[in-house]
Design a protein around this motif. Structure first.
Motif, PDB file in Angstrom:
ATOM      1  N   ALA A  23       0.701  -1.422  -0.059  1.00  0.00           N
ATOM      2  CA  ALA A  23      -0.086   0.026   0.032  1.00  0.00           C
ATOM      3  C   ALA A  23       0.958   1.433   0.055  1.00  0.00           C
ATOM      4  CB  ALA A  23      -0.870   0.147   1.350  1.00  0.00           C
ATOM      5  N   ARG A  24       2.249   0.998   0.130  1.00  0.00           N
ATOM      6  CA  ARG A  24       3.118   2.245   0.517  1.00  0.00           C
ATOM      7  C   ARG A  24       3.010   3.423  -0.874  1.00  0.00           C
ATOM      8  NH1 ARG A  24       7.016   2.457   3.848  1.00  0.00           N
ATOM      9  NH2 ARG A  24       7.311   0.086   4.217  1.00  0.00           N
ATOM     10  N   LEU A  25       3.203   2.704  -2.013  1.00  0.00           N
ATOM     11  CA  LEU A  25       3.092   3.601  -3.272  1.00  0.00           C
ATOM     12  C   LEU A  25       1.918   4.556  -3.322  1.00  0.00           C
ATOM     13  CD1 LEU A  25       5.081   4.637  -5.422  1.00  0.00           C
ATOM     14  CD2 LEU A  25       3.911   2.928  -6.826  1.00  0.00           C
ATOM     15  N   ILE A  26       0.616   3.835  -2.951  1.00  0.00           N
ATOM     16  CA  ILE A  26      -0.537   4.696  -3.037  1.00  0.00           C
ATOM     17  C   ILE A  26      -0.604   5.780  -1.899  1.00  0.00           C
ATOM     18  CG2 ILE A  26      -3.255   4.402  -2.599  1.00  0.00           C
ATOM     19  CD1 ILE A  26      -3.346   1.840  -3.736  1.00  0.00           C
ATOM     20  N   LEU A  27      -0.087   5.427  -0.835  1.00  0.00           N
ATOM     21  CA  LEU A  27      -0.359   6.446   0.074  1.00  0.00           C
ATOM     22  C   LEU A  27       1.033   7.387  -0.105  1.00  0.00           C
ATOM     23  CD1 LEU A  27      -0.903   4.095   3.406  1.00  0.00           C
ATOM     24  CD2 LEU A  27      -2.323   5.533   1.700  1.00  0.00           C
ATOM     25  N   GLY A  62      -5.480   4.791   5.657  1.00  0.00           N
ATOM     26  CA  GLY A  62      -4.461   5.798   5.542  1.00  0.00           C
ATOM     27  C   GLY A  62      -4.883   7.077   4.812  1.00  0.00           C
ATOM     28  N   LEU A  63      -5.724   6.778   3.477  1.00  0.00           N
ATOM     29  CA  LEU A  63      -6.420   7.811   2.716  1.00  0.00           C
ATOM     30  C   LEU A  63      -7.433   8.711   3.526  1.00  0.00           C
ATOM     31  CD1 LEU A  63      -7.463   5.871  -0.327  1.00  0.00           C
ATOM     32  CD2 LEU A  63      -5.442   7.155  -0.079  1.00  0.00           C
ATOM     33  N   SER A  64      -7.906   7.910   4.547  1.00  0.00           N
ATOM     34  CA  SER A  64      -8.609   9.065   5.579  1.00  0.00           C
ATOM     35  C   SER A  64      -8.020   9.914   6.447  1.00  0.00           C
ATOM     36  CB  SER A  64      -9.865   8.026   6.179  1.00  0.00           C
ATOM     37  OG  SER A  64     -10.731   8.835   7.180  1.00  0.00           O
ATOM     38  N   ALA A  65      -7.132   9.150   6.775  1.00  0.00           N
ATOM     39  CA  ALA A  65      -6.000   9.972   7.673  1.00  0.00           C
ATOM     40  C   ALA A  65      -5.336  11.424   6.929  1.00  0.00           C
ATOM     41  CB  ALA A  65      -4.863   9.242   8.146  1.00  0.00           C
ATOM     42  N   GLU A  66      -5.325  11.207   5.595  1.00  0.00           N
ATOM     43  CA  GLU A  66      -4.838  12.291   4.819  1.00  0.00           C
ATOM     44  C   GLU A  66      -5.753  13.402   4.570  1.00  0.00           C
ATOM     45  OE1 GLU A  66      -1.718  13.155   3.972  1.00  0.00           O
ATOM     46  OE2 GLU A  66      -1.115  11.442   4.958  1.00  0.00           O
ATOM     47  N   ARG A  90     -15.163   3.632   7.303  1.00  0.00           N
ATOM     48  CA  ARG A  90     -13.888   4.012   7.591  1.00  0.00           C
ATOM     49  C   ARG A  90     -13.313   5.420   7.013  1.00  0.00           C
ATOM     50  NH1 ARG A  90     -12.029  -1.527   9.108  1.00  0.00           N
ATOM     51  NH2 ARG A  90      -9.978  -0.747   9.711  1.00  0.00           N
ATOM     52  N   PHE A  91     -14.024   5.845   5.806  1.00  0.00           N
ATOM     53  CA  PHE A  91     -13.299   6.972   5.221  1.00  0.00           C
ATOM     54  C   PHE A  91     -14.183   8.166   5.741  1.00  0.00           C
ATOM     55  CE2 PHE A  91     -13.185  10.139   1.500  1.00  0.00           C
ATOM     56  CZ  PHE A  91     -11.927  10.122   1.642  1.00  0.00           C
ATOM     57  N   LYS A  92     -13.514   9.072   6.142  1.00  0.00           N
ATOM     58  CA  LYS A  92     -14.238  10.337   6.670  1.00  0.00           C
ATOM     59  C   LYS A  92     -14.811  11.351   5.782  1.00  0.00           C
ATOM     60  CE  LYS A  92     -13.595   8.088  10.364  1.00  0.00           C
ATOM     61  NZ  LYS A  92     -14.567   7.085  10.901  1.00  0.00           N
ATOM     62  N   GLY A  93     -14.435  11.212   4.656  1.00  0.00           N
ATOM     63  CA  GLY A  93     -14.639  12.249   3.749  1.00  0.00           C
ATOM     64  C   GLY A  93     -15.828  11.654   2.966  1.00  0.00           C
ATOM     65  N   THR A  94     -16.196  12.571   1.621  1.00  0.00           N
ATOM     66  CA  THR A  94     -17.118  12.110   0.608  1.00  0.00           C
ATOM     67  C   THR A  94     -16.987  10.680   0.207  1.00  0.00           C
ATOM     68  OG1 THR A  94     -17.777  14.483   0.324  1.00  0.00           O
ATOM     69  CG2 THR A  94     -18.319  12.793  -1.282  1.00  0.00           C
ATOM     70  N   TYR A  95     -18.209   9.937   0.033  1.00  0.00           N
ATOM     71  CA  TYR A  95     -17.871   8.508  -0.692  1.00  0.00           C
ATOM     72  C   TYR A  95     -18.661   8.755  -1.882  1.00  0.00           C
ATOM     73  CZ  TYR A  95     -18.567   3.471  -1.542  1.00  0.00           C
ATOM     74  OH  TYR A  95     -18.472   2.226  -1.821  1.00  0.00           O
ATOM     75  N   ILE A  96     -18.090   8.494  -3.033  1.00  0.00           N
ATOM     76  CA  ILE A  96     -18.689   8.386  -4.545  1.00  0.00           C
ATOM     77  C   ILE A  96     -19.043   6.894  -4.768  1.00  0.00           C
ATOM     78  CG2 ILE A  96     -18.482   8.799  -6.782  1.00  0.00           C
ATOM     79  CD1 ILE A  96     -16.827  11.183  -6.293  1.00  0.00           C
ATOM     80  N   GLY A  97     -20.135   6.516  -5.062  1.00  0.00           N
ATOM     81  CA  GLY A  97     -20.445   5.095  -5.444  1.00  0.00           C
ATOM     82  C   GLY A  97     -20.420   4.923  -6.943  1.00  0.00           C
ATOM     83  N   ASN A  98     -19.823   3.910  -7.569  1.00  0.00           N
ATOM     84  CA  ASN A  98     -19.644   4.010  -8.979  1.00  0.00           C
ATOM     85  C   ASN A  98     -19.938   2.425  -9.332  1.00  0.00           C
ATOM     86  OD1 ASN A  98     -17.937   3.121 -11.364  1.00  0.00           O
ATOM     87  ND2 ASN A  98     -17.461   5.255 -11.411  1.00  0.00           N
TER      88      ASN A  98
END
Length: 367
Positions: A206-210, A254-258, A287-295
């Motif tokens: 996951a390191r590269l994504i983060l 990790g994404l949510s923490a950003e 888990r994600f604290k921002g906006t969630y887009i369903g696709n």
């Protein structure tokens, strides 16, 4: 006339969207010389500016990141200037637009690569698949494994692309970490067999994504940065991870923490069945604290259901936006949708690109 939440305004970071529809990224292979957006793209995106948010077709962050013929980039000043015409036109119509940042990794062909070299990947494992080059389909080329010393330069390419996007007038960027392209190739243990700090454990894969995400956030701000993931898609011969839940729980934490402005999730197989493999998207939503887009495979009924159950904040539509520049108005009116012409999806000119009629134009022609 619908009273769905889909047509309510929505605050996305610093911008207010006029509704909760998102035009998903759609590759159209119409870039002109220098991989500059086609002048027709100005009209194409402006026609669809009634979407709450437009996300552009995936745009490579470097020549190395390109995988298909005639896809636009965001790494030269000519490309930035071409995109500026698009963003100006969308903003003039009151719309908002993000660009999707792309590196295809192994889903490429040596004819597209610098000096005809091999495409790059986490590991030298060829994908079973084809790409579109020289006006036809060809097997993707065998990749080479990225050297550890090359990874900082790759991350820098994402940072510069994000900087260029803001210079081009975009409201933000979406990091493409889905559909079996480079960032997802690193994340899944089916495609990543590295033994260094970018392979092995979930934390390493996951390191590269983060790291890419942190570089982009540092450059343009979290409120302008979204990301797209696809936890179980089989797209581009990206075999399933051995533990997708554990992997994507870690990534999303990790994404949510950003504090990213949104998480855009391909639920199921990209452009295919939503139930291709079991996965708890509601858990990612929590888990994600921002906006969630369903696709993936949403129509009005499924969008209404997801929004009413608080399973998503925004809903992305793909192919319906190709054939219906006024998709929002058509959904709101319960009107019939134009059918997309698949033969014109990739490459070409006006036909199947900017010539689909709006509801108003259909009514006018009938009078």
């Amino acid at each position: 006339m619908s009273t769905s939440k889909l047509f309510d305004s929505y605050k996305l970071g610093p911008i207010t969207l006029s509704n909760r529809t998102v035009m998903a990224p759609l590759t159209r292979n119409r870039a002109v010389a220098g991989f500059v957006p086609n002048p027709l793209s100005v009209e194409y995106y402006a026609q669809r500016a009634s979407a709450g948010l437009l996300i552009t077709e995936a745009s490579q962050i470097s020549q190395q990141g390109q995988g298909y013929q005639d896809t636009p980039g965001i790494y030269t000043q000519e490309q930035v200037a071409g995109w500026k015409k698009v963003t100006d036109a969308v903003h003039a119509k009151g719309g908002h637009i993000f660009i999707q940042l792309w590196h295809v990794g192994r889903i490429s062909h040596s004819s597209l690569q610098p000096n005809g070299g091999k495409p790059v990947a986490p590991s030298a494992i060829a994908a079973k698949g084809k790409t579109y080059v020289n006006n036809g389909f060809a097997d993707v080329s065998e990749p080479r494994a990225l050297e550890l010393s090359e990874i900082p330069g790759l991350i820098e390419d994402y940072r510069v692309a994000a900087k260029n996007a803001i210079a081009a007038g975009f409201d933000g960027v979406e990091i493409h970490a889905a559909n079996g392209y480079l960032l997802e190739q690193f994340a899944r243990d089916s495609t990543n067999k590295r033994t260094d700090e970018y392979g092995g454990s979930i934390e390493n894969r996951a390191r590269l994504i983060l790291e890419v995400t942190k570089a982009v956030v540092k450059e343009i701000g979290a409120e302008r940065t979204g990301i797209r993931i696809s936890p179980v898609t089989p797209a581009n011969d990206c075999g399933p991870d051995s533990d997708p839940k554990k992997l994507f729980d870690y990534i999303v934490d990790g994404l949510s923490a950003e504090k990213l402005v949104y998480l855009h999730v391909v639920e199921g197989a990209t452009g295919g069945p939503r139930d291709v493999a079991p996965f708890d998207y509601a858990e990612l939503r929590k888990r994600f604290k921002g906006t969630y887009i369903g696709n993936n495979g949403y129509d009005l009924a499924l969008a209404n259901k997801a929004l009413a159950a608080d399973e998503a904040d925004l809903i992305a539509f793909g192919k319906p936006f190709i054939a219906n520049p006024d998709l929002v108005a058509r959904l709101k009116a319960g009107a019939e949708l134009n059918k997309p012409d698949q033969a014109t999806f990739y490459g070409g000119g006006v036909k199947g690109y900017t010539d689909y009629p709006t509801l108003a134009e259909v009514k006018q022609a009938a009078e």
